[in-house]
Design a protein around this motif. Structure first.
Motif, PDB file in Angstrom:
ATOM      1  N   ASP A 161     -16.042  -5.019  -2.804  1.00 40.44           N
ATOM      2  CA  ASP A 161     -15.706  -5.654  -4.076  1.00 40.44           C
ATOM      3  C   ASP A 161     -14.443  -5.074  -4.699  1.00 40.44           C
ATOM      4  O   ASP A 161     -13.816  -5.715  -5.554  1.00 40.44           O
ATOM      5  CB  ASP A 161     -16.897  -5.499  -5.042  1.00 40.44           C
ATOM      6  CG  ASP A 161     -16.696  -6.257  -6.339  1.00 40.44           C
ATOM      7  OD1 ASP A 161     -16.456  -7.475  -6.283  1.00 40.44           O
ATOM      8  OD2 ASP A 161     -16.771  -5.629  -7.416  1.00 40.44           O
ATOM      9  N   ARG A 162     -14.041  -3.882  -4.285  1.00 37.07           N
ATOM     10  CA  ARG A 162     -12.813  -3.298  -4.845  1.00 37.07           C
ATOM     11  C   ARG A 162     -11.568  -4.033  -4.355  1.00 37.07           C
ATOM     12  O   ARG A 162     -10.478  -3.836  -4.896  1.00 37.07           O
ATOM     13  CB  ARG A 162     -12.714  -1.816  -4.490  1.00 37.07           C
ATOM     14  CG  ARG A 162     -13.783  -0.976  -5.149  1.00 37.07           C
ATOM     15  CD  ARG A 162     -13.516   0.511  -5.044  1.00 37.07           C
ATOM     16  NE  ARG A 162     -13.235   0.968  -3.703  1.00 37.07           N
ATOM     17  CZ  ARG A 162     -13.234   2.239  -3.336  1.00 37.07           C
ATOM     18  NH1 ARG A 162     -13.525   3.175  -4.232  1.00 37.07           N
ATOM     19  NH2 ARG A 162     -12.973   2.599  -2.105  1.00 37.07           N
ATOM     20  N   GLY A 163     -11.708  -4.852  -3.316  1.00 35.94           N
ATOM     21  CA  GLY A 163     -10.578  -5.610  -2.821  1.00 35.94           C
ATOM     22  C   GLY A 163     -10.201  -5.203  -1.409  1.00 35.94           C
ATOM     23  O   GLY A 163     -10.784  -4.287  -0.818  1.00 35.94           O
ATOM     24  N   LEU A 164      -9.219  -5.890  -0.850  1.00 36.26           N
ATOM     25  CA  LEU A 164      -8.788  -5.678   0.532  1.00 36.26           C
ATOM     26  C   LEU A 164      -7.306  -5.325   0.561  1.00 36.26           C
ATOM     27  O   LEU A 164      -6.516  -5.850  -0.211  1.00 36.26           O
ATOM     28  CB  LEU A 164      -9.045  -6.935   1.359  1.00 36.26           C
ATOM     29  CG  LEU A 164     -10.503  -7.408   1.385  1.00 36.26           C
ATOM     30  CD1 LEU A 164     -10.623  -8.751   2.091  1.00 36.26           C
ATOM     31  CD2 LEU A 164     -11.403  -6.370   2.031  1.00 36.26           C
ATOM     32  N   GLY A 165      -6.964  -4.397   1.458  1.00 34.90           N
ATOM     33  CA  GLY A 165      -5.578  -3.972   1.580  1.00 34.90           C
ATOM     34  C   GLY A 165      -5.162  -2.923   0.574  1.00 34.90           C
ATOM     35  O   GLY A 165      -4.003  -2.511   0.547  1.00 34.90           O
ATOM     36  N   HIS A 166      -6.096  -2.454  -0.267  1.00 36.10           N
ATOM     37  CA  HIS A 166      -5.824  -1.401  -1.239  1.00 36.10           C
ATOM     38  C   HIS A 166      -6.453  -0.073  -0.846  1.00 36.10           C
ATOM     39  O   HIS A 166      -5.896   0.986  -1.116  1.00 36.10           O
ATOM     40  CB  HIS A 166      -6.377  -1.787  -2.613  1.00 36.10           C
ATOM     41  CG  HIS A 166      -5.593  -2.830  -3.339  1.00 36.10           C
ATOM     42  ND1 HIS A 166      -4.263  -2.691  -3.656  1.00 36.10           N
ATOM     43  CD2 HIS A 166      -5.965  -4.045  -3.829  1.00 36.10           C
ATOM     44  CE1 HIS A 166      -3.842  -3.762  -4.311  1.00 36.10           C
ATOM     45  NE2 HIS A 166      -4.855  -4.589  -4.433  1.00 36.10           N
TER      46      HIS A 166
ATOM     47  N   THR B 123      -5.118  11.112  -4.893  1.00 36.81           N
ATOM     48  CA  THR B 123      -5.627   9.887  -5.471  1.00 36.81           C
ATOM     49  C   THR B 123      -5.950   8.938  -4.323  1.00 36.81           C
ATOM     50  O   THR B 123      -6.136   9.370  -3.181  1.00 36.81           O
ATOM     51  CB  THR B 123      -4.622   9.288  -6.472  1.00 36.81           C
ATOM     52  OG1 THR B 123      -5.214   8.176  -7.137  1.00 36.81           O
ATOM     53  CG2 THR B 123      -3.321   8.872  -5.798  1.00 36.81           C
ATOM     54  N   TRP B 124      -6.030   7.654  -4.577  1.00 34.78           N
ATOM     55  CA  TRP B 124      -6.386   6.700  -3.531  1.00 34.78           C
ATOM     56  C   TRP B 124      -5.234   6.537  -2.549  1.00 34.78           C
ATOM     57  O   TRP B 124      -4.077   6.360  -2.952  1.00 34.78           O
ATOM     58  CB  TRP B 124      -6.767   5.363  -4.163  1.00 34.78           C
ATOM     59  CG  TRP B 124      -7.894   5.541  -5.133  1.00 34.78           C
ATOM     60  CD1 TRP B 124      -7.825   5.584  -6.486  1.00 34.78           C
ATOM     61  CD2 TRP B 124      -9.270   5.775  -4.797  1.00 34.78           C
ATOM     62  NE1 TRP B 124      -9.063   5.813  -7.033  1.00 34.78           N
ATOM     63  CE2 TRP B 124      -9.971   5.934  -6.016  1.00 34.78           C
ATOM     64  CE3 TRP B 124      -9.978   5.853  -3.598  1.00 34.78           C
ATOM     65  CZ2 TRP B 124     -11.344   6.167  -6.066  1.00 34.78           C
ATOM     66  CZ3 TRP B 124     -11.341   6.080  -3.642  1.00 34.78           C
ATOM     67  CH2 TRP B 124     -12.010   6.233  -4.856  1.00 34.78           C
ATOM     68  N   TYR B 125      -5.533   6.552  -1.262  1.00 35.13           N
ATOM     69  CA  TYR B 125      -4.523   6.538  -0.197  1.00 35.13           C
ATOM     70  C   TYR B 125      -3.622   5.313  -0.309  1.00 35.13           C
ATOM     71  O   TYR B 125      -2.421   5.393  -0.078  1.00 35.13           O
ATOM     72  CB  TYR B 125      -5.238   6.581   1.149  1.00 35.13           C
ATOM     73  CG  TYR B 125      -4.332   6.568   2.353  1.00 35.13           C
ATOM     74  CD1 TYR B 125      -3.638   7.710   2.739  1.00 35.13           C
ATOM     75  CD2 TYR B 125      -4.179   5.408   3.112  1.00 35.13           C
ATOM     76  CE1 TYR B 125      -2.816   7.700   3.846  1.00 35.13           C
ATOM     77  CE2 TYR B 125      -3.372   5.382   4.228  1.00 35.13           C
ATOM     78  CZ  TYR B 125      -2.676   6.528   4.586  1.00 35.13           C
ATOM     79  OH  TYR B 125      -1.863   6.515   5.690  1.00 35.13           O
ATOM     80  N   GLY B 126      -4.189   4.159  -0.678  1.00 30.85           N
ATOM     81  CA  GLY B 126      -3.379   2.957  -0.802  1.00 30.85           C
ATOM     82  C   GLY B 126      -2.556   2.896  -2.065  1.00 30.85           C
ATOM     83  O   GLY B 126      -1.690   2.033  -2.211  1.00 30.85           O
ATOM     84  N   LYS B 127      -2.816   3.787  -3.004  1.00 28.76           N
ATOM     85  CA  LYS B 127      -2.057   3.842  -4.257  1.00 28.76           C
ATOM     86  C   LYS B 127      -0.850   4.749  -4.104  1.00 28.76           C
ATOM     87  O   LYS B 127       0.285   4.355  -4.347  1.00 28.76           O
ATOM     88  CB  LYS B 127      -2.962   4.334  -5.389  1.00 28.76           C
ATOM     89  CG  LYS B 127      -2.299   4.416  -6.752  1.00 28.76           C
ATOM     90  CD  LYS B 127      -3.288   4.944  -7.796  1.00 28.76           C
ATOM     91  CE  LYS B 127      -2.675   4.998  -9.183  1.00 28.76           C
ATOM     92  NZ  LYS B 127      -3.609   5.553 -10.180  1.00 28.76           N
TER      93      LYS B 127
ATOM     94  N   ALA C 195       0.832  -1.208   0.000  1.00 32.64           N
ATOM     95  CA  ALA C 195       0.000   0.000   0.000  1.00 32.64           C
ATOM     96  C   ALA C 195       0.867   1.259   0.000  1.00 32.64           C
ATOM     97  O   ALA C 195       1.844   1.363   0.738  1.00 32.64           O
ATOM     98  CB  ALA C 195      -0.918   0.004   1.221  1.00 32.64           C
ATOM     99  N   GLY C 196       0.486   2.197  -0.841  1.00 27.48           N
ATOM    100  CA  GLY C 196       1.180   3.473  -0.926  1.00 27.48           C
ATOM    101  C   GLY C 196       2.428   3.456  -1.773  1.00 27.48           C
ATOM    102  O   GLY C 196       3.122   4.475  -1.872  1.00 27.48           O
TER     103      GLY C 196
END
Length: 460
Positions: A350-355, A144-148, A19-20
């Motif tokens: 549904d987008r997934g886990l840990g992302h 953008t997305w925090y995990g990205k 993540a990140g």
């Protein structure tokens, strides 16, 4: 960069470990996956008829912002929170401003162009918060997305005020005293903080990072632009983007995986007001606190868990505000609120886990309901979350009190324990559901904007 596709978007431990770290990610699709199912949302129909010069300006802005995006990907940011080459962007913004119809619209884009060149000041932010724009154009290094990637990336968006939704927002915010009384009924120490301005809108343009996948349904400014702790905040919510996601992702998932005493159909007029009020109430949920609320302890123990639980808090208190306070004011059945809420829980999960912290948070809520008996996970005729709306509401009130006594009390270890017990690190209660979701492709929405390049064809 050669990327190995993530074979399992639900591989929580592996995904969380990365993540990140996706700064070098170039694909339009994130998280990396080998299966995507795309639906299209045409933006031509919501684009205002302000002339071909206006459309040419938007097309030019798209070109310069996407060049900025590539520059940041290749070379990084030269100055924190700022575009690498701000002058051409500011010039295009001022050119576009000449085609805007109202003084407020023109003043706002001029202020934002100045901020692109020289940075925000409190005076600019305060004035922007007071302006009542019909057409809003925002450009910058937007989250953008925090995990990205934790930092922002070049993005531009444009939207127009949705008066029907805005009137509804204003009416709901007039019920602040009732909301505060309700929060104290859940826990005597709960308070509601100062709220940002909330702008309900129809998106008509997107460029840069925000045009990639998955799509945001709202931006929170100036925080999403890297300006933290400003007292002058404004949220822009895109009702048409949200509706597209409800139609193509949330509703099909709910139809497949939820058996409640009422169904969810975003096309039914019973649900017309609920999505906007749901996003607004989530915003309020972020400002529910106790005098002792401080996330420092939990941040030190587990920063990801802290972000997840802050999203859970916004979800839980927000949906309770909508179901238990606003629903009666707007003639909405609380059961319909719960049907919408569970559909959204599935969309995010549904987008997934840990992302995505918000997706992990929705998983946590569903797991809590199953573990405390507010929902049953049945497998007789396919995997289904089975229950009654009023029982789910009781589960939400229970979780709200748990959050008030752990996270909002500033207690790090009890909050971390809540995350461990119900979050994705304990997958067993929802494992059959996750197994079914991983068999399905990731579903997202694509904006189609061909009208920017063929002005004569755009809708009036």
């Amino acid at each position: 960069m050669s990327e190995q596709l993530t074979a399992d978007r639900f591989d929580y431990e592996r995904n969380l470990s990365k993540a990140g770290s996706y700064r070098d990610h170039r694909s339009a699709f994130w998280p990396p996956d080998d299966r995507y199912e795309i639906s299209c949302l045409p933006l031509a129909g919501t684009t205002p008829a302000l002339g071909e010069g206006f459309l040419r300006g938007l097309a030019e802005l798209k070109s310069v912002i996407e060049a900025e995006w590539r520059d940041v990907k290749e070379n990084g940011l030269r100055v924190r929170r700022r575009l690498n080459t701000p002058e051409p962007v500011a010039k295009v913004m001022r050119d576009i401003g000449e085609h805007l119809p109202s003084e407020a619209d023109r003043r706002a884009i001029t202020l934002r162009a100045s901020a692109i060149e020289d940075g925000y000041t409190d005076d600019i932010l305060q004035e922007l918060g007071k302006l009542e724009e019909e057409h809003t154009i925002v450009v910058g290094q937007i989250s953008t997305w925090y995990g990205k990637q934790v930092k922002g990336l070049p993005t531009a968006f444009a939207c127009r005020r949705d008066q029907w939704r805005q009137d509804m927002v204003n009416a709901a915010l007039n019920e602040r005293e009732e909301v505060e009384n309700y929060l104290r009924s859940l826990h005597a120490d709960l308070r509601l903080g100062d709220l940002p301005v909330f702008g309900a809108a129809q998106l008509f343009y997107m460029a840069g990072e925000g045009d990639l996948h998955p799509k945001h349904i709202a931006y929170f400014l100036p925080e999403d632009e890297g300006v933290k702790h400003s007292p002058f905040k404004k949220t822009y919510y895109f009702g048409n983007t949200h509706r597209a996601l409800l139609d193509t992702v949330s509703a099909p998932l709910a139809d497949r995986f939820v058996a409640l005493d009422t169904g969810f159909d975003p096309a039914d007029k019973r649900f017309a007001a609920i999505p906007t009020l749901g996003v607004l109430s989530h915003e309020l949920g972020h400002f529910v606190h106790r005098p002792a609320t401080n996330f420092k302890e939990l941040n030190e123990i587990n920063r990801w868990a802290s972000v997840v639980l802050q999203e859970v808090t916004a979800d839980v208190f927000g949906i309770l505000i909508l179901a238990d306070v606003w629903a009666q004011r707007f003639g909405i059945a609380p059961e319909d609120v719960v049907a919408y809420y569970l559909a959204e829980c599935l969309r995010y999960t549904d987008r997934g886990l840990g992302h995505f912290p918000d997706s992990d948070g929705m998983f946590l809520q569903l797991s809590y309901f199953v573990q405390v008996g507010a929902l049953a996970l049945e497998r007789d005729n396919g995997v289904r979350l089975v229950g009654e709306a009023q029982t789910v509401l009781a589960g939400l009130r229970s979780l709200a009190r748990v959050l008030a006594d752990a996270l909002l009390a500033g207690r790090g270890e009890p909050a971390a324990a809540l995350h461990r017990s119900y979050g994705p690190a304990t997958p067993e209660p929802l494992q059959p559901l996750v197994d079914e979701l991983r068999r399905r492709p990731f579903t997202s929405v694509e904006y189609t904007q061909d009208h920017l390049y063929t002005p004569a064809s755009h809708a009036a």
